[in-house]
Design a protein around this motif. Sequence first.
Motif, PDB file in Angstrom:
ATOM      1  N   TYR A 116      13.608  49.030  46.671  1.00 49.68           N
ATOM      2  CA  TYR A 116      14.052  49.740  47.867  1.00 49.68           C
ATOM      3  C   TYR A 116      14.625  48.745  48.868  1.00 49.68           C
ATOM      4  O   TYR A 116      14.244  47.563  48.868  1.00 49.68           O
ATOM      5  N   PRO A 117      15.544  49.173  49.714  1.00 45.87           N
ATOM      6  CA  PRO A 117      16.056  48.295  50.776  1.00 45.87           C
ATOM      7  C   PRO A 117      14.959  48.022  51.804  1.00 45.87           C
ATOM      8  O   PRO A 117      14.127  48.890  52.093  1.00 45.87           O
ATOM      9  N   ILE A 118      14.967  46.847  52.371  1.00 45.88           N
ATOM     10  CA  ILE A 118      13.936  46.469  53.332  1.00 45.88           C
ATOM     11  C   ILE A 118      13.974  47.369  54.568  1.00 45.88           C
ATOM     12  O   ILE A 118      12.940  47.705  55.139  1.00 45.88           O
ATOM     13  N   ASN A 119      15.165  47.785  54.977  1.00 40.60           N
ATOM     14  CA  ASN A 119      15.306  48.583  56.200  1.00 40.60           C
ATOM     15  C   ASN A 119      15.287  50.085  55.926  1.00 40.60           C
ATOM     16  O   ASN A 119      15.813  50.876  56.715  1.00 40.60           O
ATOM     17  N   LEU A 120      14.709  50.514  54.815  1.00 40.98           N
ATOM     18  CA  LEU A 120      14.656  51.935  54.488  1.00 40.98           C
ATOM     19  C   LEU A 120      13.890  52.698  55.560  1.00 40.98           C
ATOM     20  O   LEU A 120      12.809  52.274  55.989  1.00 40.98           O
ATOM     21  N   LYS A 121      14.426  53.853  55.974  1.00 41.72           N
ATOM     22  CA  LYS A 121      13.818  54.601  57.074  1.00 41.72           C
ATOM     23  C   LYS A 121      14.078  56.094  56.893  1.00 41.72           C
ATOM     24  O   LYS A 121      14.980  56.494  56.144  1.00 41.72           O
TER      25      LYS A 121
ATOM     26  N   VAL B 170      15.486  53.085  44.732  1.00 42.44           N
ATOM     27  CA  VAL B 170      16.419  53.799  45.605  1.00 42.44           C
ATOM     28  C   VAL B 170      17.412  52.808  46.208  1.00 42.44           C
ATOM     29  O   VAL B 170      17.089  51.636  46.449  1.00 42.44           O
ATOM     30  N   VAL B 171      18.620  53.310  46.433  1.00 42.17           N
ATOM     31  CA  VAL B 171      19.700  52.508  46.997  1.00 42.17           C
ATOM     32  C   VAL B 171      20.353  53.315  48.109  1.00 42.17           C
ATOM     33  O   VAL B 171      20.672  54.506  47.919  1.00 42.17           O
ATOM     34  N   THR B 172      20.521  52.737  49.274  1.00 41.94           N
ATOM     35  CA  THR B 172      21.201  53.447  50.364  1.00 41.94           C
ATOM     36  C   THR B 172      22.670  53.604  50.021  1.00 41.94           C
ATOM     37  O   THR B 172      23.299  52.718  49.428  1.00 41.94           O
ATOM     38  N   ILE B 173      23.214  54.756  50.412  1.00 38.79           N
ATOM     39  CA  ILE B 173      24.595  55.091  50.102  1.00 38.79           C
ATOM     40  C   ILE B 173      25.332  55.471  51.391  1.00 38.79           C
ATOM     41  O   ILE B 173      24.697  55.732  52.413  1.00 38.79           O
ATOM     42  N   PRO B 174      26.661  55.532  51.361  1.00 40.55           N
ATOM     43  CA  PRO B 174      27.398  55.931  52.560  1.00 40.55           C
ATOM     44  C   PRO B 174      27.001  57.320  53.019  1.00 40.55           C
ATOM     45  O   PRO B 174      26.641  58.194  52.226  1.00 40.55           O
TER      46      PRO B 174
END
Length: 243
Positions: A147-152, A237-241
């Motif tokens: 997961y991205p560190i800044n996931l929110k 999970v990966v953040t997307i636009p």
Amino acid sequence: MKIQERTGAGAGRSAAPAQPSVGDRLPTPPRERKPALAALAVLLILVGALGATMLVLRAGDRVEVIKLTGDIQAGESISESKITSVMVSEDSGADFVPWSQRQSLEKLQAKSTLYEGTVVVGQMFAAKTSMGAGKATVGVSLKEGQYPINLKPGDNVAVYRVGNDSAAGSRGSSGSSSSSSSSAAGNSLLVERAVVSDVKRAGGDVISSTSLPVVLTVDASEAAALTQAASAGEVAVVTIPGN
């Protein structure tokens, strides 16, 4: 002879009229008093003073409202640590949230990202979204690197199934073709777009362990595959636009 003496005596008199003495002045008529005009002037002064006082008092009407001292992400509720009180004009026309109602905002969530220094108005928050038709929430436990560190909360993410190295190693003994198919199946897109509903962090942004509990909202048709992968610890999970 007597007549001439009288004439001579009269000739010595001055023809100019006698002047009044310095101390004598003609009497002047008394001034006419107008009490109605005086009363009107006083009344106008009082009205002007009263109007000025009302303007000052009106300008001094202040209400205590909520101001953010930290960023609030979309879908997140406010907390006492991220707000303070400020005084604003009651006649500003904005729908400011009174400081006395700050606890009620804990039951609401931000419609979009709110930034530090923003004075909160009611239109910025909405009731926490309930499950819509055809939607489901799935809880996943993500390891470091998944997961991205800044996931929110509020983030849009894509969900992938990642292969388990130990499982892949055991499957490798059965043949290269079997290993290739397992690898392909183990690294596939599970959910093209999911919304992060909640992120359980301990102590704010500090993660208490190597696993991060996350709640995802997905289409109901994708819930089964996601749950299966999550139970095996094979979800990333990966953040997307679109955030």
